[in-house]
Design a protein around this motif. Structure first.
Motif, short mmCIF file in Angstrom:
data_model
loop_
_atom_site.label_atom_id
_atom_site.label_comp_id
_atom_site.label_asym_id
_atom_site.label_seq_id
_atom_site.Cartn_x
_atom_site.Cartn_y
_atom_site.Cartn_z
N GLU A 237 42.39 49.57 35.29
CA GLU A 237 41.86 48.48 36.12
C GLU A 237 40.35 48.57 36.24
O GLU A 237 39.64 47.57 36.10
CB GLU A 237 42.49 48.55 37.52
CG GLU A 237 43.87 47.95 37.61
CD GLU A 237 44.32 47.81 39.05
OE1 GLU A 237 45.29 47.08 39.29
OE2 GLU A 237 43.71 48.45 39.93
N GLN A 241 37.83 45.86 34.64
CA GLN A 241 36.96 45.09 35.51
C GLN A 241 35.49 45.29 35.13
O GLN A 241 34.70 44.33 35.15
CB GLN A 241 37.18 45.50 36.96
CG GLN A 241 36.55 44.55 37.95
CD GLN A 241 37.25 44.57 39.29
OE1 GLN A 241 38.12 45.39 39.53
NE2 GLN A 241 36.88 43.68 40.19
N GLN A 245 32.96 42.20 33.73
CA GLN A 245 31.79 41.83 34.51
C GLN A 245 30.48 42.35 33.89
O GLN A 245 29.43 42.28 34.53
CB GLN A 245 31.93 42.36 35.94
CG GLN A 245 33.11 41.76 36.69
CD GLN A 245 33.26 42.32 38.10
OE1 GLN A 245 32.65 43.31 38.44
NE2 GLN A 245 34.09 41.68 38.90
N GLN A 251 31.75 37.49 32.43
CA GLN A 251 31.97 37.11 33.82
C GLN A 251 32.61 35.73 33.90
O GLN A 251 33.50 35.49 34.73
CB GLN A 251 30.65 37.12 34.59
CG GLN A 251 30.10 38.51 34.86
CD GLN A 251 28.78 38.46 35.59
OE1 GLN A 251 28.56 37.61 36.44
NE2 GLN A 251 27.87 39.35 35.25
N TYR A 254 36.09 36.21 32.99
CA TYR A 254 36.81 36.84 34.11
C TYR A 254 37.22 35.80 35.15
O TYR A 254 38.36 35.81 35.65
CB TYR A 254 35.93 37.91 34.75
CG TYR A 254 36.51 38.50 36.02
CD1 TYR A 254 37.62 39.34 35.99
CD2 TYR A 254 35.93 38.21 37.26
CE1 TYR A 254 38.14 39.87 37.15
CE2 TYR A 254 36.45 38.74 38.42
CZ TYR A 254 37.56 39.57 38.37
OH TYR A 254 38.09 40.09 39.52
N ALA A 258 41.05 35.01 36.19
CA ALA A 258 41.25 35.74 37.45
C ALA A 258 42.71 35.73 37.89
O ALA A 258 43.24 36.73 38.37
CB ALA A 258 40.35 35.16 38.54
N PHE A 261 44.66 38.11 35.88
CA PHE A 261 44.29 39.46 36.26
C PHE A 261 45.00 39.87 37.56
O PHE A 261 45.47 40.99 37.70
CB PHE A 261 42.78 39.56 36.42
CG PHE A 261 42.27 40.96 36.61
CD1 PHE A 261 42.44 41.92 35.63
CD2 PHE A 261 41.63 41.32 37.80
CE1 PHE A 261 41.97 43.22 35.81
CE2 PHE A 261 41.16 42.60 37.98
CZ PHE A 261 41.33 43.56 36.98
N ARG A 262 45.10 38.93 38.50
CA ARG A 262 45.81 39.22 39.76
C ARG A 262 47.29 39.47 39.50
O ARG A 262 47.89 40.35 40.12
CB ARG A 262 45.63 38.06 40.74
CG ARG A 262 44.26 38.01 41.40
CD ARG A 262 44.26 37.07 42.61
NE ARG A 262 44.48 35.70 42.19
CZ ARG A 262 43.50 34.86 41.88
NH1 ARG A 262 42.24 35.26 41.92
NH2 ARG A 262 43.76 33.62 41.53
N ARG A 265 47.64 42.97 38.09
CA ARG A 265 47.54 44.00 39.14
C ARG A 265 48.81 44.06 39.96
O ARG A 265 49.28 45.15 40.31
CB ARG A 265 46.35 43.70 40.05
CG ARG A 265 45.00 43.89 39.39
CD ARG A 265 43.88 43.73 40.38
NE ARG A 265 43.93 44.75 41.41
CZ ARG A 265 43.09 44.81 42.44
NH1 ARG A 265 42.16 43.89 42.58
NH2 ARG A 265 43.19 45.76 43.32
#
Length: 325
Positions: A237, A241, A245, A251, A254, A258, A261-262, A265
């Motif tokens: 992670e 990340q 970034q 970015q 990203y 997002a 990515f959530r 996780r």
């Protein structure tokens, strides 16, 4: 009183679960500290909350058996006794794992046919979650203990995951039945004739592949497997990340990704599962991670409530009864 951020995180997470599920809470520990935490929640007075005061608890650095002998009013011991005496239906702890296991065994006793209890942890796979046991309750095992874990794990997979015909794998260093140490080689032979759908050995790299619904191992191996996995997830992670970034273009990428990515996780976050039920005892005990966040506590209390509603202990008892014959 157990856990890195206790009693704050414990109270926070338990209150969320109590509101959502409309269940009562019995908070065991230092009443002054607990009341201070409850005061941060204006709506707590509307919930069914009781406090069982004790100034004693088992510290994470203490030897469990010695601490429980020296501290007859340790919070984890009183919590188990509250379930035994009918003041509660299940208990959760994010404190000393050994203390929770020993308190549960001594207070509840074992189910018929079970010699050693096992912590059953849900782990993510490419398909649905799998059950890994034992993840830390019984460090030293005999081959017949792994057979008992397999039977309990299969039953739990049916109850918790709705998996009608769970595939049981044995964690070893190779897929061939002759691979592994004396424990795994002997367990492999016993599992071939056990009342489970045994699919053979599972290597470490296949734990998260989804090739097995239940993965059996001794508590030492299971605990190390989980701790390495947690560290790897955190590292991946952080690296991901940092890369996303690192430049303006990444970015932007990203931001666009997002949501994915959530979801990534969430699939790997241990707090989504809350805790691990201790299987093989005549009662419900959920053991959480020492770092349990309020979210993890909420999910662990939810898991405990579900186990009560679905009669987990009674169903496991029926499955393991045949092992004692």
């Amino acid at each position: 009183m157990g856990g890195d951020d206790a009693p704050g995180s414990i109270v926070d997470g338990a209150l969320v679960a109590a509101r959502h599920l409309q269940i009562g809470l019995l908070l065991v520990g230092d009443s002054a500290l607990i009341e201070r935490e409850l005061a941060r929640h204006p709506g707590a007075g509307a919930l069914d909350i009781q406090i069982l005061h004790t100034s004693e608890h088992v510290g994470m650095a203490e030897q469990a058996s010695a601490a429980l002998r020296r501290k007859p009013c340790a919070s984890i011991k009183l919590a188990a006794e509250a379930v035994r005496d009918g003041r509660a239906d299940a208990f959760f702890s994010a404190g000393h794992t050994g203390g929770a296991v020993m308190a549960a065994i001594s207070t509840f006793g074992r189910l018929a046919g079970v010699d050693r209890p096992a912590l059953a942890t849900l782990v993510p796979t490419r398909q649905q979650p799998a059950v890994l046991l034992d993840s830390g309750a019984t460090v030293e095992c005999r081959p017949q203990h792994l057979v008992q874990f397999a039977v309990m794990g299969a039953a739990y997979a049916r109850i918790a995951l709705g998996c009608e015909h769970p595939r049981v794998g044995l964690l070893s260093v190779g897929e061939e039945e002759g691979k592994g140490n004396e424990l795994t080689r002997e367990a492999h032979q016993l599992l071939k004739s056990a009342p489970v759908h045994f699919v053979g050995n599972v290597e470490g790299r296949h734990v998260y592949a989804g090739d097995a619904d239940v993965i059996v191992c001794d508590g030492f191996t299971g605990n190390v497997t989980l701790k390495i996995s947690e560290g790897l997830v955190e590292t991946v992670e952080a690296l991901l990340q940092a890369e996303l970034q690192s430049t303006f273009g990444s970015q932007i990428g990203y931001l666009l990704s997002a949501q994915a990515f959530r979801r990534f996780r969430k699939r790997l976050d241990y707090s989504e599962y809350g805790g691990a039920p201790l299987l093989g005892i005549d009662g419900i005990c959920i053991v959480g991670h020492g770092r349990s966040s309020p979210k993890a506590v909420r999910n662990a209390v939810t898991m405990a409530a579900k186990a009560v509603r679905e009669g987990l202990t009674e169903k496991l008892g029926a499955e393991t009864l045949a092992l004692g014959r």
